[in-house]
Write an enzyme that holds these catalytic residues in place. Structure first.
Site, PDB file in Angstrom:
ATOM      1  N   LYS A 149      43.670  57.741   5.311  1.00 33.33           N
ATOM      2  CA  LYS A 149      44.576  57.598   4.153  1.00 33.33           C
ATOM      3  C   LYS A 149      44.348  56.210   3.564  1.00 33.33           C
ATOM      4  O   LYS A 149      44.897  55.215   4.050  1.00 33.33           O
ATOM      5  CB  LYS A 149      46.030  57.800   4.602  1.00 33.33           C
ATOM      6  CG  LYS A 149      47.012  57.937   3.455  1.00 33.33           C
ATOM      7  CD  LYS A 149      48.361  58.421   3.949  1.00 33.33           C
ATOM      8  CE  LYS A 149      49.449  58.329   2.891  1.00 33.33           C
ATOM      9  NZ  LYS A 149      49.272  59.216   1.744  1.00 33.33           N
TER      10      LYS A 149
HETATM   11  N1  PMP Z   1      47.343  65.156   1.435  1.00 36.17           N
HETATM   12  C1  PMP Z   1      47.335  64.020   0.721  1.00 36.17           C
HETATM   13  C2  PMP Z   1      46.157  63.715  -0.128  1.00 36.17           C
HETATM   14  C3  PMP Z   1      48.424  63.132   0.802  1.00 36.17           C
HETATM   15  O1  PMP Z   1      48.425  61.999   0.079  1.00 36.17           O
HETATM   16  C4  PMP Z   1      49.520  63.462   1.611  1.00 36.17           C
HETATM   17  C5  PMP Z   1      50.703  62.534   1.685  1.00 36.17           C
HETATM   18  N2  PMP Z   1      50.510  61.510   2.616  1.00 36.17           N
HETATM   19  C6  PMP Z   1      49.488  64.665   2.341  1.00 36.17           C
HETATM   20  C7  PMP Z   1      48.372  65.480   2.229  1.00 36.17           C
HETATM   21  C8  PMP Z   1      50.606  65.042   3.257  1.00 36.17           C
HETATM   22  O2  PMP Z   1      50.584  64.245   4.383  1.00 36.17           O
HETATM   23  P1  PMP Z   1      51.916  63.896   5.175  1.00 36.17           P
HETATM   24  O3  PMP Z   1      52.556  65.189   5.517  1.00 36.17           O
HETATM   25  O4  PMP Z   1      51.471  63.152   6.367  1.00 36.17           O
HETATM   26  O5  PMP Z   1      52.769  63.104   4.261  1.00 36.17           O
END
Ligand code: PMP
Length: 299
Positions: A149
């Site tokens: 991320k």
């Molecule tokens: N995909 C992307 C590209 C994201 O930015 C996010 C948000 N963090 C998610 C999926 C969902 O991840 P999470 O459930 O950990 O927030």
């Protein structure tokens, strides 16, 4: 910032910080919920572990331990007296020298908290949203590692989101470089077909979402079959139900894709079941899986 509490207006960095020019920030989005059993952070260790992994992929060591980050987040929430909030830890290449090579720049750490309501609109959780399949695809696995991320990844997300919004949709769904369904610009996607829940595998250029992982566990706990497998684009149109899963979006039903109605055009039964199970934890504070970190008493 870097271990001290800084007032909002003073939380600034230099314009020549490496991160601004080349996108090297490793970050998280986490929610603290005001549950019926008190304020609690949802799956904090998992988010912080992903932060450490995102940095590691880019040969960067987070300067604090997970225990230190946990303590700092709790202290920050208490200092702001916020019963619920969105939490944004970010580790980034700061001010030193420019040029693509990042290693000669300091690794700085900041954590911010703010109030963030429903990400895809206040009615989205209830009524669902309309989406399009994006003309932008996710980067191929060998160009940008999407399991990390990283700030720079969101330049692709911005293209997807802007195209969707300018076309009148709430969100866009990107395909991966093989043409299979990947994810939304900031959410993972789930599809129900003949009573089975499908979601793209980690190899489909997705972020390994903490909410995605939670949905899989919640679904299996109520005896739903869940499969992580490649989803051809046309399966979106054949699906009985579709929903997004993410920290910001929580569990958001998708009621149309490219103006084609999904199922009845309303949130379906499996989506509602998952929402209900998710809200038991995040709204009621029920915690059978050990997912909540209590914030403790406010000063
Ligand atoms: N995909 C992307 C590209 C994201 O930015 C996010 C948000 N963090 C998610 C999926 C969902 O991840 P999470 O459930 O950990 O927030």
């Amino acid at each position: 910032m870097n271990g001290t509490l800084v007032e909002w207006d003073k939380a600034n960095i230099h314009i020549l910080s490496h991160v601004i020019h080349y996108g090297a920030s490793f970050f998280e989005g986490i929610r603290c919920y005001d549950t019926k059993k008190g304020s609690a952070i949802f799956r904090l260790p998992e988010h912080l572990q992903r932060l450490v992994n995102s940095a590691r992929i880019y040969r960067t060591e987070v300067p604090y331990t997970i225990e230190q980050l946990t303590a700092a987040i709790i202290k920050l929430i208490q200092a702001n007296a916020m019963r619920s909030c969105y939490i944004r830890p970010i580790v980034y290449r700061g001010y030193g020298e420019l040029g693509v090579f990042p290693m000669n720049n300091p690794v700085d750490t900041a954590i911010a908290v703010w109030d963030w309501g429903s990400y895809l609109g206040s009615e989205a959780l209830e009524k669902g949203i309309s989406v399009c399949v994006s003309s932008w695809t996710r980067p191929s696995p060998n160009s940008i590692p999407m399991l990390a991320k990283v700030g720079g990844n969101y330049i692709n997300s911005q293209l997807i989101k802007m195209e969707a919004v300018s076309g009148g949709y709430a969100e866009g769904v990107a395909l991966d470089s093989n043409g299979f369904v990947s994810e939304g610009s900031g959410e993972n996607i789930f599809l129900a077909h003949d009573g089975i829940l499908f979601t793209p595998p980690l190899s489909a250029s997705i972020l390994g979402g903490v909410t995605r992982n939670s949905v899989i566990k919640l679904a299996r706990a109520v005896n739903m079959e869940v499969r992580e497998e490649n989803i051809p684009r046309e399966m979106l149109f054949m699906s009985d139900e579709l929903f997004f899963a993410g920290t910001a979006a929580e569990i958001t039903p998708i009621t149309s894709v490219d103006k084609m109605k999904i199922g009845t055009g309303k949130a379906g039964d499996m989506t509602r079941t998952i929402q209900k199970e998710f809200f038991k934890v995040t709204r009621n504070g029920e915690d059978p899986h050990g997912w909540l970190t209590p914030v403790g008493d406010f000063d």
